[in-house]
Scaffold this active site. Structure first.
Site, PDB file in Angstrom:
ATOM      1  N   GLU A 111       0.852  -1.190   0.000  1.00  0.00           N
ATOM      2  CA  GLU A 111       0.000   0.000   0.000  1.00  0.00           C
ATOM      3  C   GLU A 111       0.888   1.240   0.000  1.00  0.00           C
ATOM      4  O   GLU A 111       2.101   1.143   0.252  1.00  0.00           O
ATOM      5  CB  GLU A 111      -0.940  -0.001   1.214  1.00  0.00           C
ATOM      6  CG  GLU A 111      -2.051  -1.041   1.083  1.00  0.00           C
ATOM      7  CD  GLU A 111      -3.078  -0.994   2.198  1.00  0.00           C
ATOM      8  OE1 GLU A 111      -2.829  -0.331   3.221  1.00  0.00           O
ATOM      9  OE2 GLU A 111      -4.130  -1.626   2.043  1.00  0.00           O
ATOM     10  N   HIS A 227      -9.212  10.038   3.189  1.00  0.00           N
ATOM     11  CA  HIS A 227      -8.819   8.990   2.237  1.00  0.00           C
ATOM     12  C   HIS A 227      -9.008   9.529   0.826  1.00  0.00           C
ATOM     13  O   HIS A 227     -10.048  10.107   0.522  1.00  0.00           O
ATOM     14  CB  HIS A 227      -9.665   7.729   2.442  1.00  0.00           C
ATOM     15  CG  HIS A 227      -9.039   6.522   1.816  1.00  0.00           C
ATOM     16  ND1 HIS A 227      -8.995   6.340   0.456  1.00  0.00           N
ATOM     17  CD2 HIS A 227      -8.395   5.467   2.362  1.00  0.00           C
ATOM     18  CE1 HIS A 227      -8.354   5.205   0.188  1.00  0.00           C
ATOM     19  NE2 HIS A 227      -7.985   4.660   1.335  1.00  0.00           N
ATOM     20  N   ARG A 273      -1.038   9.533   1.733  1.00  0.00           N
ATOM     21  CA  ARG A 273      -2.457   9.849   1.531  1.00  0.00           C
ATOM     22  C   ARG A 273      -2.759  11.342   1.476  1.00  0.00           C
ATOM     23  O   ARG A 273      -3.587  11.779   0.690  1.00  0.00           O
ATOM     24  CB  ARG A 273      -3.275   9.263   2.682  1.00  0.00           C
ATOM     25  CG  ARG A 273      -3.539   7.829   2.481  1.00  0.00           C
ATOM     26  CD  ARG A 273      -4.441   7.290   3.525  1.00  0.00           C
ATOM     27  NE  ARG A 273      -4.565   5.865   3.242  1.00  0.00           N
ATOM     28  CZ  ARG A 273      -5.151   4.996   4.014  1.00  0.00           C
ATOM     29  NH1 ARG A 273      -5.693   5.377   5.143  1.00  0.00           N
ATOM     30  NH2 ARG A 273      -5.221   3.740   3.674  1.00  0.00           N
ATOM     31  N   HIS A 334     -11.596   9.942   6.955  1.00  0.00           N
ATOM     32  CA  HIS A 334     -11.345   8.501   7.098  1.00  0.00           C
ATOM     33  C   HIS A 334     -10.832   8.105   8.475  1.00  0.00           C
ATOM     34  O   HIS A 334     -11.342   7.166   9.077  1.00  0.00           O
ATOM     35  CB  HIS A 334     -10.337   8.092   6.027  1.00  0.00           C
ATOM     36  CG  HIS A 334     -10.117   6.625   5.922  1.00  0.00           C
ATOM     37  ND1 HIS A 334     -11.149   5.742   5.670  1.00  0.00           N
ATOM     38  CD2 HIS A 334      -8.988   5.867   6.022  1.00  0.00           C
ATOM     39  CE1 HIS A 334     -10.660   4.509   5.618  1.00  0.00           C
ATOM     40  NE2 HIS A 334      -9.361   4.565   5.857  1.00  0.00           N
ATOM     41  N   ARG A 369      -1.181   8.925   9.291  1.00  0.00           N
ATOM     42  CA  ARG A 369      -1.099   7.481   9.511  1.00  0.00           C
ATOM     43  C   ARG A 369      -0.637   6.751   8.252  1.00  0.00           C
ATOM     44  O   ARG A 369      -1.119   7.028   7.149  1.00  0.00           O
ATOM     45  CB  ARG A 369      -2.489   6.959   9.890  1.00  0.00           C
ATOM     46  CG  ARG A 369      -2.592   5.473  10.000  1.00  0.00           C
ATOM     47  CD  ARG A 369      -4.024   5.050  10.264  1.00  0.00           C
ATOM     48  NE  ARG A 369      -4.860   5.244   9.103  1.00  0.00           N
ATOM     49  CZ  ARG A 369      -5.559   4.277   8.499  1.00  0.00           C
ATOM     50  NH1 ARG A 369      -5.509   3.048   8.954  1.00  0.00           N
ATOM     51  NH2 ARG A 369      -6.310   4.533   7.463  1.00  0.00           N
TER      52      ARG A 369
HETATM   53  C1  LIG Z   1     -13.947   2.021   5.377  1.00  0.00           C
HETATM   54  C2  LIG Z   1     -12.750   1.849   6.270  1.00  0.00           C
HETATM   55  C3  LIG Z   1     -11.669   1.073   5.854  1.00  0.00           C
HETATM   56  C4  LIG Z   1     -10.562   0.909   6.675  1.00  0.00           C
HETATM   57  N1  LIG Z   1      -9.533   0.091   6.261  1.00  0.00           N
HETATM   58  C5  LIG Z   1      -8.500  -0.135   7.117  1.00  0.00           C
HETATM   59  C6  LIG Z   1      -7.480  -1.070   6.780  1.00  0.00           C
HETATM   60  O1  LIG Z   1      -7.517  -1.718   5.740  1.00  0.00           O
HETATM   61  N2  LIG Z   1      -6.460  -1.239   7.664  1.00  0.00           N
HETATM   62  C7  LIG Z   1      -6.378  -0.561   8.845  1.00  0.00           C
HETATM   63  O2  LIG Z   1      -5.422  -0.754   9.608  1.00  0.00           O
HETATM   64  N3  LIG Z   1      -7.346   0.313   9.181  1.00  0.00           N
HETATM   65  C8  LIG Z   1      -8.397   0.529   8.358  1.00  0.00           C
HETATM   66  N4  LIG Z   1      -9.378   1.409   8.722  1.00  0.00           N
HETATM   67  C9  LIG Z   1      -9.331   2.009  10.064  1.00  0.00           C
HETATM   68  C10 LIG Z   1      -9.704   0.953  11.077  1.00  0.00           C
HETATM   69  O3  LIG Z   1     -10.752   0.168  10.567  1.00  0.00           O
HETATM   70  C11 LIG Z   1     -10.145   1.595  12.386  1.00  0.00           C
HETATM   71  O4  LIG Z   1      -9.188   2.518  12.815  1.00  0.00           O
HETATM   72  C12 LIG Z   1     -10.311   0.524  13.452  1.00  0.00           C
HETATM   73  O5  LIG Z   1     -11.171  -0.484  12.987  1.00  0.00           O
HETATM   74  C13 LIG Z   1     -10.858   1.152  14.722  1.00  0.00           C
HETATM   75  O6  LIG Z   1     -11.180   0.123  15.613  1.00  0.00           O
HETATM   76  P1  LIG Z   1     -11.751   0.508  17.035  1.00  0.00           P
HETATM   77  O7  LIG Z   1     -11.987  -0.771  17.737  1.00  0.00           O
HETATM   78  O8  LIG Z   1     -10.873   1.504  17.676  1.00  0.00           O
HETATM   79  O9  LIG Z   1     -13.128   1.281  16.729  1.00  0.00           O
HETATM   80  P2  LIG Z   1     -14.429   0.846  15.931  1.00  0.00           P
HETATM   81  O10 LIG Z   1     -14.222  -0.378  15.144  1.00  0.00           O
HETATM   82  O11 LIG Z   1     -14.905   2.040  15.204  1.00  0.00           O
HETATM   83  O12 LIG Z   1     -15.445   0.504  17.108  1.00  0.00           O
HETATM   84  C14 LIG Z   1     -15.909   1.505  17.978  1.00  0.00           C
HETATM   85  C15 LIG Z   1     -16.963   0.875  18.877  1.00  0.00           C
HETATM   86  O13 LIG Z   1     -17.318   1.768  19.929  1.00  0.00           O
HETATM   87  C16 LIG Z   1     -18.733   1.787  20.075  1.00  0.00           C
HETATM   88  N5  LIG Z   1     -19.103   3.049  20.727  1.00  0.00           N
HETATM   89  C17 LIG Z   1     -18.808   4.307  20.328  1.00  0.00           C
HETATM   90  N6  LIG Z   1     -19.284   5.188  21.222  1.00  0.00           N
HETATM   91  C18 LIG Z   1     -19.891   4.487  22.205  1.00  0.00           C
HETATM   92  C19 LIG Z   1     -20.569   4.827  23.407  1.00  0.00           C
HETATM   93  N7  LIG Z   1     -20.741   6.098  23.795  1.00  0.00           N
HETATM   94  N8  LIG Z   1     -21.077   3.843  24.176  1.00  0.00           N
HETATM   95  C20 LIG Z   1     -20.955   2.537  23.806  1.00  0.00           C
HETATM   96  N9  LIG Z   1     -20.310   2.157  22.674  1.00  0.00           N
HETATM   97  C21 LIG Z   1     -19.784   3.118  21.892  1.00  0.00           C
HETATM   98  C22 LIG Z   1     -19.237   1.611  18.658  1.00  0.00           C
HETATM   99  O14 LIG Z   1     -20.585   1.228  18.638  1.00  0.00           O
HETATM  100  C23 LIG Z   1     -18.269   0.540  18.177  1.00  0.00           C
HETATM  101  O15 LIG Z   1     -18.670  -0.731  18.629  1.00  0.00           O
HETATM  102  C24 LIG Z   1     -10.510   1.583   7.920  1.00  0.00           C
HETATM  103  C25 LIG Z   1     -11.576   2.378   8.329  1.00  0.00           C
HETATM  104  C26 LIG Z   1     -12.690   2.498   7.520  1.00  0.00           C
HETATM  105  C27 LIG Z   1     -13.827   3.350   7.990  1.00  0.00           C
END
Ligand SMILES: Cc1cc2nc3c(=O)[nH]c(=O)nc-3n(C[C@H](O)[C@H](O)[C@H](O)COP(=O)(O)OP(=O)(O)OC[C@H]3O[C@@H](n4cnc5c(N)ncnc54)[C@H](O)[C@@H]3O)c2cc1C
Length: 517
Positions: A111, A227, A273, A334, A369
């Site tokens: 990438e 993105h 990016r 993003h 990032r």
């Molecule tokens: C389309 C897309 C593609 C991506 N592709 C990549 C990739 O290929 N590689 C990579 O490394 N990263 C990628 N990323 C980034 C990566 O996916 C995210 O940074 C990562 O998944 C974040 O994980 P997380 O567990 O921190 O949060 P999330 O997966 O966003 O989960 C957050 C959680 O918190 C909960 N929540 C929020 N507020 C509250 C509240 N007040 N009370 C209770 N629950 C709450 C939500 O409901 C959810 O369950 C991508 C992001 C997107 C949007």
């Protein structure tokens, strides 16, 4: 009221991975405001970065990460990220994430801004879906208690130490308190701040807002990654066209058919990016268009359909055969590099309060990032949270990051007699227009005034939409004020009135509710 050892807010990769490690050590409650799989993780396409190719090493991964971070990465945190990657990815494999293989070997793709192929993926371009489904299946097979439709609304702190969390049952409207020894915010970023975004609807900056209200430090909020290539089709919600498509040879053309990235960067489509996103904006302005095109028609149809089955079928379902036609794309919000400031153990400045995943700012991403480092950061630093909670009870004194950061109070602003009405679409348009990919001091000041006025008008929240709006407004203020403070351009933060990086600004800054350091 039941007391838990660990309460984890959020059920994306960070929340579920921590929960699976924590259940080996004590009782665990996971609160999540929607269904368990409503999160950003599920949408991740490209994959997870890890130095395991024959020409690769943690050292090279370290160098690429630091180069992308444009002078603001925390070197100690990046070292941890790249050195501890293999151990955490092995956990994901042990939990059952089916990473793609060829002849028994894990396949790696390249990438942008990675020197070598380094990205593990699952189901081609469905990595996040496989991770989320696998981890949530594992969670269901353990005694971890999961409360869905339960929104954390306040962090409970007593004598400087976290004692639990207050939460709203989104279906009944009742509010409960849950007590714990360790509270971990894994609530994701704040992508819903912007009109065009790849993020899930649940990503409204809640954890960052809650932490700020509890007096935790918030940093680097001005660094929001846009993105470059998100599908721009009339009537279709933004859909990410993974970086890996350019990694496999996709070419960007403006609406006149010109391959423009060669005019902006030696690395062309594989430039960082922020450079690709800004170049696209300039080309759209130049050609008076709201899109450019990603061209993969020169690649073999077999490669496209096997390597990107999800993207291929999504476009096909919307009348576009990408093996034959150009893909209309434009940038969208993003990933948030900033967030709740944590040290190398995921600890905040409040005893017992931790943050992990996109909600946290560990310092590994600096000002920008490197693609596919965020899923990795989520697991590496989540594991360290767990290790830290095992070391002492309660955790020993908080050790700050050694980064000479300054925390400020949010500045007061004159209330405007006339401001647009406050609702989510207006807030997202304001942020997109004034605090988006290309910023100026004038636009930022205008946004800061409107946001402060909106914040003063917010009624007491009572349901999920009103809590989310509160949190969005606060995160919008933190982002805008941070962007105003930073009088330079660096990484993802670009200001037309300060178009160059300044040595004076090679430092972090952030906000804290009560204390100026
Ligand atoms: C389309 C897309 C593609 C991506 N592709 C990549 C990739 O290929 N590689 C990579 O490394 N990263 C990628 N990323 C980034 C990566 O996916 C995210 O940074 C990562 O998944 C974040 O994980 P997380 O567990 O921190 O949060 P999330 O997966 O966003 O989960 C957050 C959680 O918190 C909960 N929540 C929020 N507020 C509250 C509240 N007040 N009370 C209770 N629950 C709450 C939500 O409901 C959810 O369950 C991508 C992001 C997107 C949007």
């Amino acid at each position: 009221m039941k007391h838990y050892d660990y309460i984890i807010v959020g059920s994306g990769i960070a929340g579920l991975y921590i929960a699976l490690l924590a259940i080996e050590r004590g009782s665990v409650l996971v609160l999540t405001k929607g269904n368990i799989d409503d999160c950003n993780t599920r949408y991740a396409q490209g994959g997870i970065a890890i130095a395991m190719g024959k020409d690769d090493s943690p050292e090279l991964h370290f160098k690429d990460t630091v180069a992308a971070g444009d002078g603001l990465c925390d070197a100690e945190a990046v070292r941890i990220l790249t050195d501890e990657a293999a151990d955490c990815v092995a956990d994901l494999i042990k939990f059952g994430v089916p990473f793609d293989t060829l002849d028994g070997e894990i396949t790696l793709t390249r990438e942008a801004a990675h020197s070598v192929p380094r990205i593990m993926h699952a189901g081609g371009d469905a990595t996040g879906e496989h991770i989320e489904v696998t981890l949530s299946r594992q969670v269901r097979s353990t005694p971890i208690k999961v409360l869905q439709n339960c929104l954390a609304s306040e962090i409970l702190v007593q004598n400087g130490k976290v004692i639990g969390v207050r939460a709203l049952d989104c279906r009944t409207g009742s509010v409960e308190e849950y007590h714990c020894r360790f509270l971990i915010l894994a609530t994701g970023g704040a992508g819903k701040l912007f009109k065009y975004t790849t993020n899930s609807d649940v990503v409204t900056g809640d954890g960052i807002a809650l932490a700020f209200e509890a007096d935790a430090e918030i940093c680097d909020m001005e660094f929001f990654q846009f993105h470059p290539t998100v599908l721009r089709l009339q009537g279709v919600a933004p859909f990410l066209i993974s970086e890996a498509v350019r990694g496999e040879g996709g070419i960007l053309r403006n609406v006149e058919g010109h391959r423009f990235m060669l005019d902006y960067a030696a690395e062309a489509e594989l430039a960082p990016r922020d450079i690709v996103a800004r170049s696209i904006v300039y080309e759209m302005e130049k050609t008076h268009s709201d899109r450019v095109f990603l061209d993969v028609t020169h690649l073999s149809p077999r490669l496209i359909t096997t390597r990107f089955p999800h993207i291929y079928s999504f476009c096909q379902d919307h009348g576009l055969d990408i093996t034959k036609g150009l893909i209309p794309v434009a940038p969208a919000a993003h990933y948030l590099m900033g967030g709740v400031k944590v040290n190398i153990w995921g600890e905040t400045n409040i005893s017992g309060l931790f943050a992990a995943g996109e909600a946290a700012c560990t310092g590994v991403h600096g000002a920008n990032r490197l693609a596919s480092n965020s899923l990795l950061e989520s697991v590496v630093f989540s594991k360290r949270v767990m290790q830290r909670t095992e070391m002492t009870t309660p955790p020993r004194h908080y050790k700050e990051r050694n980064d000479k950061a300054i925390s400020y109070c949010l500045p007061g602003r004159e209330m405007l007699s006339k401001a647009p009405s406050l609702n989510v679409p207006n807030l997202q348009s304001l942020m997109w227009d004034k605090v988006g990919i290309i910023r100026s001091g004038e636009g930022l000041k205008e946004a800061a005034g409107i946001l402060a006025t909106w914040q003063s008008l917010l009624p007491q929240p009572s349901d999920r939409p009103s809590y989310e709006l509160d949190n969005l407004v606060l995160c919008a203020r933190l982002t805008t004020e941070a962007a105003l403070l930073r009088e330079e351009s660096r990484g993802a933060h670009f200001r037309t009135d300060f178009p160059k990086a300044s040595p004076e600004w090679q430092r972090h800054s952030g906000f804290r509710k009560s204390v100026i350091k």
